[in-house]
Design an enzyme around this catalytic site. Structure first.
Site, mmCIF file in Angstrom:
data_model
loop_
_atom_site.group_PDB
_atom_site.id
_atom_site.type_symbol
_atom_site.label_atom_id
_atom_site.label_comp_id
_atom_site.label_asym_id
_atom_site.label_seq_id
_atom_site.Cartn_x
_atom_site.Cartn_y
_atom_site.Cartn_z
ATOM 1 N N PHE A 181 0.731 -1.411 0.264
ATOM 2 C CA PHE A 181 -0.081 0.002 0.095
ATOM 3 C C PHE A 181 0.838 1.263 -0.060
ATOM 4 C CE2 PHE A 181 -2.581 3.146 2.656
ATOM 5 C CZ PHE A 181 -3.668 3.397 1.819
ATOM 6 N N ASP B 112 9.202 -4.302 13.313
ATOM 7 C CA ASP B 112 8.320 -3.719 12.455
ATOM 8 C C ASP B 112 7.450 -2.652 12.788
ATOM 9 O OD1 ASP B 112 6.180 -3.202 10.205
ATOM 10 O OD2 ASP B 112 6.381 -5.314 9.750
ATOM 11 N N SER C 286 3.579 -6.775 2.906
ATOM 12 C CA SER C 286 2.621 -5.968 3.433
ATOM 13 C C SER C 286 1.193 -6.193 2.968
ATOM 14 C CB SER C 286 3.102 -4.467 3.480
ATOM 15 O OG SER C 286 2.245 -3.704 4.296
ATOM 16 N N HIS D 75 10.229 -3.194 8.466
ATOM 17 C CA HIS D 75 8.877 -3.571 7.498
ATOM 18 C C HIS D 75 9.367 -4.018 6.256
ATOM 19 C CE1 HIS D 75 5.140 -3.795 6.540
ATOM 20 N NE2 HIS D 75 4.990 -2.897 5.414
#
Length: 254
Positions: free
Chosen positions: A25, A194, A93, A224
Site C-alpha cells: 500500500f 516492524d 505488507s 517492515h
C-alpha cells in the site's frame, strides 16, 4: 499520469512455473524488483504489476480503492496462468494480504503463497473513522521507507490518501473471514522490529492456518520493507527454495 522512475512494472517470461508478486500500500514495484529479478534469474516466469494509483501521486491514488488493486492482480494472474503450468503468489505488507486473498479465491489454481510482513488486520483503530475524516483531511503522514539497512530506500508516497485507506478494513475483514480456504503451503517472513504492521497479523495467520501449512521465518535484522533490507537475500533464497519444494514441474522451461 507519469510514472515515477523506478516504479515501472516488471515482467519476465521464463519457465512453466510462474510467480505473481504484489507490492504494498502506497509503495511501488521498486520495493520488490530485486526479488523479482532473483526469481527470474532462476528460470521462473515473473509478473510484478504496478497497482492502480501507485507509483504516480498520492492524489491519483485517492481515487482508487482495494477492489481496483485486487482487480489488477487478478487480471495479471490470469495472464500468467495462461502460459504457466503452476503459479505461486507472493507479496509484501498489504501485497501479502492480497496474495492470500488470491489463494482464497482461486484455490488449487494457486500452488503456494509467500508473504513478507503481511498486513491482514487493522493496526490503526482511528482508521474506522477514515470515511468521516476524508471529508475534512485528504491525506496523512505516509508509511513508506521503514528500512533498517543504511543507504537503502523505498520508492513510495510520503502521504497516505485517506479515502484509499478507508477501503482497507473491508479487505482485511474479507481476507480474515476466508483464511480457512487457504490450504496451500504458506511461507511467512516476519520482522519482529516492524514499525508499520503490528504482530496481530501474524498471530491471526497462526490462529487461522491450523492445517500445518504455515511456516514462519523470523527476520531479526530488518524492519517492515524487508525485501530491501538486511535480510533480503534470506527472503530471495528462502522463497525460491519454497517454490522449488512445492512445484510439481521444473522451474526452468524445457
Amino acid at each position: 499520469m507519469p510514472v515515477m522512475p523506478g516504479a515501472e512494472p516488471y515482467h519476465h517470461r521464463g519457465g512453466r512455473v510462474g510467480v505473481l508478486l504484489c507490492h504494498g500500500f502506497t509503495g511501488s514495484p521498486q520495493s520488490l524488483r530485486p526479488w523479482a529479478e532473483h526469481l527470474a534469474a532462476a528460470g521462473l516466469s515473473v509478473e510484478l504489476p504496478r497497482l492502480p494509483g501507485h507509483g504516480t501521486t498520492w492524489q491519483e491514488m485517492s481515487h482508487t480503492r482495494w477492489e481496483d488493486w485486487y482487480a489488477e492482480l487478478d487480471r495479471t494472474l490470469a495472464n500468467l496462468r495462461g502460459h504457466c503450468d503452476e503459479v505461486f503468489t507472493a507479496g509484501l505488507s498489504l501485497g501479502g494480504c492480497m496474495a492470500l486473498r488470491l489463494a482464497e479465491v482461486h484455490g488449487t489454481g494457486i500452488r503456494g503463497v509467500v508473504v513478507v510482513n503481511p498486513s491482514i488486520a487493522n493496526d490503526v483503530p482511528l482508521l474506522a473513522l477514515a470515511p468521516l475524516l476524508g471529508l475534512f483531511v485528504s491525506s496523512v503522514k505516509g508509511v513508506a521507507g521503514d528500512i533498517k539497512k543504511e543507504g537503502a530506500w523505498e520508492l513510495g508516497y510520503s502521504r497516505t490518501p485517506v479515502k484509499a485507506a478507508a477501503t482497507l478494513p473491508r479487505l482485511w475483514a474479507l481476507t480474515q473471514s476466508e483464511l480457512h480456504k487457504v490450504t496451500q503451503p504458506v511461507l511467512a517472513f516476519h520482522s519482529p522490529q516492524d514499525h508499520v504492521v503490528k504482530p496481530t497479523s501474524l498471530r491471526i495467520l497462526r490462529e487461522k492456518l491450523t492445517g500445518g501449512n504455515l511456516d514462519v521465518v523470523e527476520l531479526n535484522d530488518s524492519y517492515h520493507v524487508a525485501t530491501l533490507d538486511n535480510d533480503a537475500d534470506r527472503i530471495f533464497a528462502g522463497s525460491l527454495e519454497f517454490i522449488n519444494a512445492n512445484a510439481s514441474v521444473p522451474l526452468q522451461g524445457d
